[in-house]
Structure formats: C-alpha cells, structure tokens
Design a protein around this motif. Structure first.
Motif, PDB file in Angstrom:
ATOM      1  N   ASP A   1     -12.368 -79.347  28.230  1.00 26.53           N
ATOM      2  CA  ASP A   1     -13.162 -78.329  27.547  1.00 26.53           C
ATOM      3  C   ASP A   1     -12.588 -76.926  27.681  1.00 26.53           C
ATOM      4  O   ASP A   1     -13.136 -75.978  27.107  1.00 26.53           O
TER       5      ASP A   1
ATOM      6  N   ASP B   1     -15.838 -86.364  19.049  1.00 28.88           N
ATOM      7  CA  ASP B   1     -14.531 -85.932  18.549  1.00 28.88           C
ATOM      8  C   ASP B   1     -13.835 -86.985  17.702  1.00 28.88           C
ATOM      9  O   ASP B   1     -12.716 -86.771  17.238  1.00 28.88           O
TER      10      ASP B   1
ATOM     11  N   GLN C   1      -2.154 -67.236  22.730  1.00 28.93           N
ATOM     12  CA  GLN C   1      -1.994 -66.381  21.552  1.00 28.93           C
ATOM     13  C   GLN C   1      -2.338 -64.923  21.818  1.00 28.93           C
ATOM     14  O   GLN C   1      -1.793 -64.019  21.173  1.00 28.93           O
TER      15      GLN C   1
ATOM     16  N   HIS D   1      -9.518 -76.266  26.653  1.00 27.75           N
ATOM     17  CA  HIS D   1      -8.364 -76.231  25.746  1.00 27.75           C
ATOM     18  C   HIS D   1      -8.377 -74.987  24.858  1.00 27.75           C
ATOM     19  O   HIS D   1      -7.338 -74.320  24.700  1.00 27.75           O
ATOM     20  N   ASP D   2      -9.520 -74.652  24.286  1.00 33.05           N
ATOM     21  CA  ASP D   2      -9.589 -73.476  23.416  1.00 33.05           C
ATOM     22  C   ASP D   2      -9.316 -72.193  24.202  1.00 33.05           C
ATOM     23  O   ASP D   2      -8.704 -71.251  23.681  1.00 33.05           O
ATOM     24  N   PHE D   3      -9.786 -72.149  25.428  1.00 33.06           N
ATOM     25  CA  PHE D   3      -9.523 -71.011  26.316  1.00 33.06           C
ATOM     26  C   PHE D   3      -8.017 -70.858  26.527  1.00 33.06           C
ATOM     27  O   PHE D   3      -7.468 -69.753  26.444  1.00 33.06           O
TER      28      PHE D   3
ATOM     29  N   HIS E   1      -8.079 -84.923  26.473  1.00 28.22           N
ATOM     30  CA  HIS E   1      -7.278 -83.702  26.303  1.00 28.22           C
ATOM     31  C   HIS E   1      -5.927 -84.018  25.659  1.00 28.22           C
ATOM     32  O   HIS E   1      -5.408 -83.223  24.875  1.00 28.22           O
TER      33      HIS E   1
ATOM     34  N   LYS F   1      -5.719 -83.599  22.003  1.00 27.20           N
ATOM     35  CA  LYS F   1      -5.598 -82.219  21.531  1.00 27.20           C
ATOM     36  C   LYS F   1      -4.202 -81.664  21.778  1.00 27.20           C
ATOM     37  O   LYS F   1      -3.690 -80.867  20.991  1.00 27.20           O
TER      38      LYS F   1
ATOM     39  N   LEU G   1      -5.563 -71.989  24.568  1.00 23.41           N
ATOM     40  CA  LEU G   1      -4.914 -71.583  23.324  1.00 23.41           C
ATOM     41  C   LEU G   1      -5.102 -70.095  23.071  1.00 23.41           C
ATOM     42  O   LEU G   1      -4.178 -69.398  22.615  1.00 23.41           O
ATOM     43  N   ASP G   2      -6.293 -69.602  23.372  1.00 24.56           N
ATOM     44  CA  ASP G   2      -6.555 -68.180  23.170  1.00 24.56           C
ATOM     45  C   ASP G   2      -5.698 -67.332  24.104  1.00 24.56           C
ATOM     46  O   ASP G   2      -5.175 -66.286  23.714  1.00 24.56           O
TER      47      ASP G   2
END
Length: 212
Positions: free
Chosen positions: A178, A75, A188, A180-182, A22, A25, A184-185
């Motif tokens: 896993d 990755d 934003q 991380h995208d959650f 992590h 990222k 970031l969303d």
C-alpha cells in the motif's frame, strides 16, 4: 534527481502475499526503469529487529489473510494461498538466487506459489519449476547461493529494512504494497519527502515506551 537518487531496489520474500501483490505493480515498471530485485529471508529480518510476523499472531494472522484476498479481488489479481502458511521459503529464495534474480524467475516463483497455490517449501515441491527455469538442483543448495541470500538479507537489515516488500528509492524505504503510490510520488517529486515536516518526523521524540 541523480541516477543514484533514482536507484531502485526491491526487497522481497516469497513467503509474503503482500510481496506478490506488490510485484503486480512493480513488474510493469521494469521496462522503464532498472530495478534491482533483492530476495531476502523475512524471518531473519524479523529476528534482527526482535519482531513477530503477522502470521505469528493469532487473530492478526486470520485478518491478514482475508485482507490480502480482499485486496487481490479488488485489484483484479488472481490469488490462491499455498497449502500451508507460513511456510519455509528458503528453497524458493535460493532458487531465485540460483536463477540470477531475473524478473522471469521472480515471476515464475510468485506465480507458482501465489497464483497457482502450490507449495514452495522444498526443492521437491519446486522440482517442476526448477526444471522450467533450467536451474541445476545442486546450485540451489550450494554455498555460493546460500551466501548470496545471506548477504542480501544482511544488507537489507543494514539499509534499515524491517519488513517485506520494501522498495528503496535512492535509499528512502517504502514498506508494503500500500506504499507503492507514496514511493512513486517520491520518485517523481523528491522534494515532497525532503521538506521540513517530513524531515522533522525522522527525529520526532518518543513520548512513552511500553514496559515489557
């Protein structure tokens, strides 16, 4: 999103290979956003919740290690496990605290343990790294360093942290590499975690409880 809502805290322990993944990222974000780096004692967090870590469960331990390695290869992240795992991470955590929890210290310690595959379970094992970070050995075992790490861990438990790595976005917790995208969303588009269905899940009744 207000400045408080956008406040980021990252709770981590060097014992966790998922935290290392992590970090790869999170690190690029540091030039764009202020992220408070909070080293914590994962073992104490597990104890506070009455849980076992994945490395303490036969079968799950081996799967987790292979899954971590697979993710790293997917990755393009160089990863080599240290000589033994799990290991006692207190020396590495206290070194991080003594070095000011700076991104440079976090990077150096993760690199030592998880990229180079070196032991991080004692001051002696970390001696060259300690010298490189220009930290006095006495500072690592000082009462102030120990107290700071303890306070970090207690504040993490109070905030609801149950595992590492965990990224806190304005108090909302996102656990795991896993997620991380959650996270970031949510950063934003905060309305996506504030809608009625997301909020309902916080109060979802328990249908059955397993007997001890």
């Amino acid at each position: 999103m207000s400045s408080e809502q956008a406040r980021l805290r990252w709770y981590f322990d060097f014992i966790s290979p998922f935290a290392y993944l992590h970090w790869q990222k999170l690190r690029p974000m540091l030039g764009e956003r202020e992220v408070e780096l909070v080293p914590v004692a994962f073992g104490a967090i597990l104890a506070a919740h009455g849980q076992k870590g994945p490395a303490e469960i036969p079968g799950k331990r081996e799967f987790t290690y292979r899954h971590v390695l697979w993710q790293a290869r997917r990755d393009g992240v160089e990863l080599r496990f240290p000589p033994a795992h799990p290991f006692n991470p207190l020396a590495a955590l206290r070194l991080c605290v003594a070095a000011g929890n700076t991104p440079e210290a976090v990077e150096a310690i993760f690199d030592w343990i998880w990229r180079r595959g070196q032991a991080g379970d004692s001051v002696q094992a970390l001696s060259s790294l300690i010298a490189g970070l220009k930290v006095e050995i006495g500072a690592i075992g000082s009462d102030s360093t120990k107290s700071a790490l303890r306070a970090n861990t207690e504040s993490a438990v109070a905030a609801g942290v149950f595992g590492v790595p965990t990224l806190s976005v304005g108090g909302e917790l996102f656990w795991g590499n896993d997620a991380h995208d959650f996270a970031l969303d949510a950063l934003q588009h905060p309305e996506r975690i504030e809608d009625s269905e997301m909020q309902r899940l916080k109060q979802l009744p328990v249908g059955v409880q397993r007997r001890a």
